[in-house]
Design an enzyme around this catalytic site. Structure first.
Site, PDB file in Angstrom:
ATOM      1  N   HIS A 123       0.871  -1.178   0.000  1.00 13.47           N
ATOM      2  CA  HIS A 123       0.000   0.000   0.000  1.00 13.47           C
ATOM      3  C   HIS A 123       0.910   1.230   0.000  1.00 13.47           C
ATOM      4  O   HIS A 123       2.013   1.178   0.553  1.00 13.47           O
ATOM      5  CB  HIS A 123      -0.838  -0.052   1.279  1.00 13.47           C
ATOM      6  CG  HIS A 123      -1.930   0.962   1.380  1.00 13.47           C
ATOM      7  ND1 HIS A 123      -1.701   2.240   1.808  1.00 13.47           N
ATOM      8  CD2 HIS A 123      -3.260   0.870   1.141  1.00 13.47           C
ATOM      9  CE1 HIS A 123      -2.848   2.903   1.824  1.00 13.47           C
ATOM     10  NE2 HIS A 123      -3.812   2.106   1.414  1.00 13.47           N
ATOM     11  N   CYS A 364      -4.729   2.083  -3.742  1.00 17.54           N
ATOM     12  CA  CYS A 364      -3.521   2.692  -3.139  1.00 17.54           C
ATOM     13  C   CYS A 364      -2.332   1.752  -3.243  1.00 17.54           C
ATOM     14  O   CYS A 364      -1.500   1.676  -2.332  1.00 17.54           O
ATOM     15  CB  CYS A 364      -3.750   3.092  -1.683  1.00 17.54           C
ATOM     16  SG  CYS A 364      -4.975   4.370  -1.495  1.00 17.54           S
TER      17      CYS A 364
END
Ligand code: PMP
Length: 406
Positions: A123, A364
């Protein structure tokens, strides 16, 4: 199991509503989980009955708030099997936990020429803080390669390890792919070259009980809102000797022992890292979530989640035209995919119109999307309160979406 799941679902008010004229199918648990009534009650009880600032109280409400706040820390200590409550630092969430370690341990220890390893499936919150640290120090950030299945390339990892590697920061479960990484092996191998390891557990703690001592993790980070608790609260676990040796993160109230214009001394753990009024309600709410989970058979629920994933795979094969993204043998209940010929955002909108909530986009995790040469995926992330019927509704919804899109 069906009855047990229905009883569990009855505890989550948000699950029991119609959205766009259809009973809600909530499959966006990777982004955030719904909250049981006991968490909602803990938040409202705190504000109704005990609202007060903590730790400096000369009155009863403050004593009560402090007691509940510190009891919450002990609940989280037991949940992670940390050695001491002082090793549990409250943060705003995973993102802040990682930034804290990069800004404190990182600035203290990382120098030009050092290497920091992350995986290619991180992420952004486990990439950018390290990139910023590398820019400040002249160190190098290197991604451990990911295979086409979404598995981490452990041979490549072994070959990247050297005494230049000072820190390894790895995701326990990938939010974009669902891959469960072998963090125990990673930690052992990193320790052999003297590196410290942070595990981003944002997507792991909602699926099974994590034992930080068994893992021998130096740091473990997660967010309350992905664990059936409130937003704005999270945890950084750190080994006591590491946290003790680290400089503070933010300056302010709570984190000082003595403050004067001649110089300031810092408070003991964990307060050294908790400048300012903390998220008291959030900590209490998160402990309520953990207490709720402690009352469930988490192993049985993990099997149930796995069965949902198996069924999703079967139905995907049956309807066809689906490209699965992330097919590692060890996966949490995350089903990421593309519908041939359709943009993920359009699929998401058409599902939403049928009351089915999924996530679409890059999650993300742009680097892994770039590796697979895709703009993003549609992601259905299952929790224990999802049913087989939810999975069937997803694929019936996709069949319908196909008629509009293709
Ligand atoms: N790491 C992973 C693997 C995540 O899935 C997320 C949230 N999507 C984060 C970190 C960041 O969590 P938060 O936004 O709660 O800080």
């Amino acid at each position: 199991m069906t009855q047990a799941i229905n009883e569990i679902r009855a505890q989550f008010p948000a699950l029991n509503q119609d959205v766009n004229g259809k009973p809600l199918v909530y499959l966006d648990n990777g982004a955030t989980t719904q909250k049981p009534q006991s968490v909602i009650d803990a938040l409202s009880d705190y504000y109704r009955l005990n609202n007060s600032n903590v730790h400096r109280g000369a009155h009863t409400l403050s004593d009560r708030a402090t007691q509940h706040f510190e009891d919450a820390r002990k609940t989280l200590q037991a949940f992670l099997n940390a050695n001491k409550a002082e090793e549990i630092v409250w943060t705003r969430g995973t993102t802040e936990s990682i930034n804290l370690v990069a800004a404190t341990w990182g600035r203290q220890h990382i120098q030009a020429g050092d290497e920091i390893l992350v995986t290619g499936m991180e992420h952004h919150s486990n990439i950018v803080p390290w990139q910023m640290l590398c820019q400040q120090t002249g160190a190098t950030l290197r991604p451990i390669p990911v295979k086409d299945t979404g598995e981490l390339d452990m041979e490549a990892f072994a070959s990247m390890l050297s005494d230049k590697v000072k820190f390894v920061s790895v995701v326990h479960v990938s939010n974009a792919l669902g891959t469960i990484n072998p963090v125990e092996d990673i930690i052992k191998m990193a320790h052999e070259v003297g590196a410290k390891v942070l595990v981003d557990g944002a997507q792991a703690v909602s699926h099974w009980n994590v034992d930080v001592q068994a893992l021998d993790a130096d740091f473990y980070a997660f967010s309350g809102h992905k664990l059936f608790g409130p937003t704005g609260i999270g945890v950084l676990y750190g080994k006591e000797e590491l946290l003790n040796a680290m400089p503070p993160y933010q300056g302010g109230g709570e984190m000082i022992e003595h403050c004067s214009f001649d110089g300031t001394t810092y408070n003991v753990l964990p307060y050294k890292f908790e400048a300012g009024t903390p998220n008291i309600a959030g900590a209490i709410g998160l402990a309520a979530a953990v207490n709720y989970l402690n009352g469930l058979d988490r192993v049985a629920l993990e099997h149930h989640e796995n069965a949902l994933l198996v069924r999703a795979n079967e139905l995907a094969d049956q309807i066809g035209g689906i490209r699965k993204v992330g097919t590692a043998p060890k996966k949490a209940s995350v089903f990421s995919f593309l519908l041939d010929g359709a943009h993920p955002a359009d699929v998401g909108t058409l599902l939403d119109q049928q009351g089915i909530a999924v996530r679409t986009g890059h999650h993300c995790a742009m680097p892994i999307m770039n590796q697979f040469n895709i703009p993003g995926t549609v992601r259905a992330s299952f929790s224990f309160y999802n049913t087989m019927d939810d999975v069937e509704r997803l694929f019936a919804g996709l069949e319908k979406a196909k008629m509009f899109l293709l």
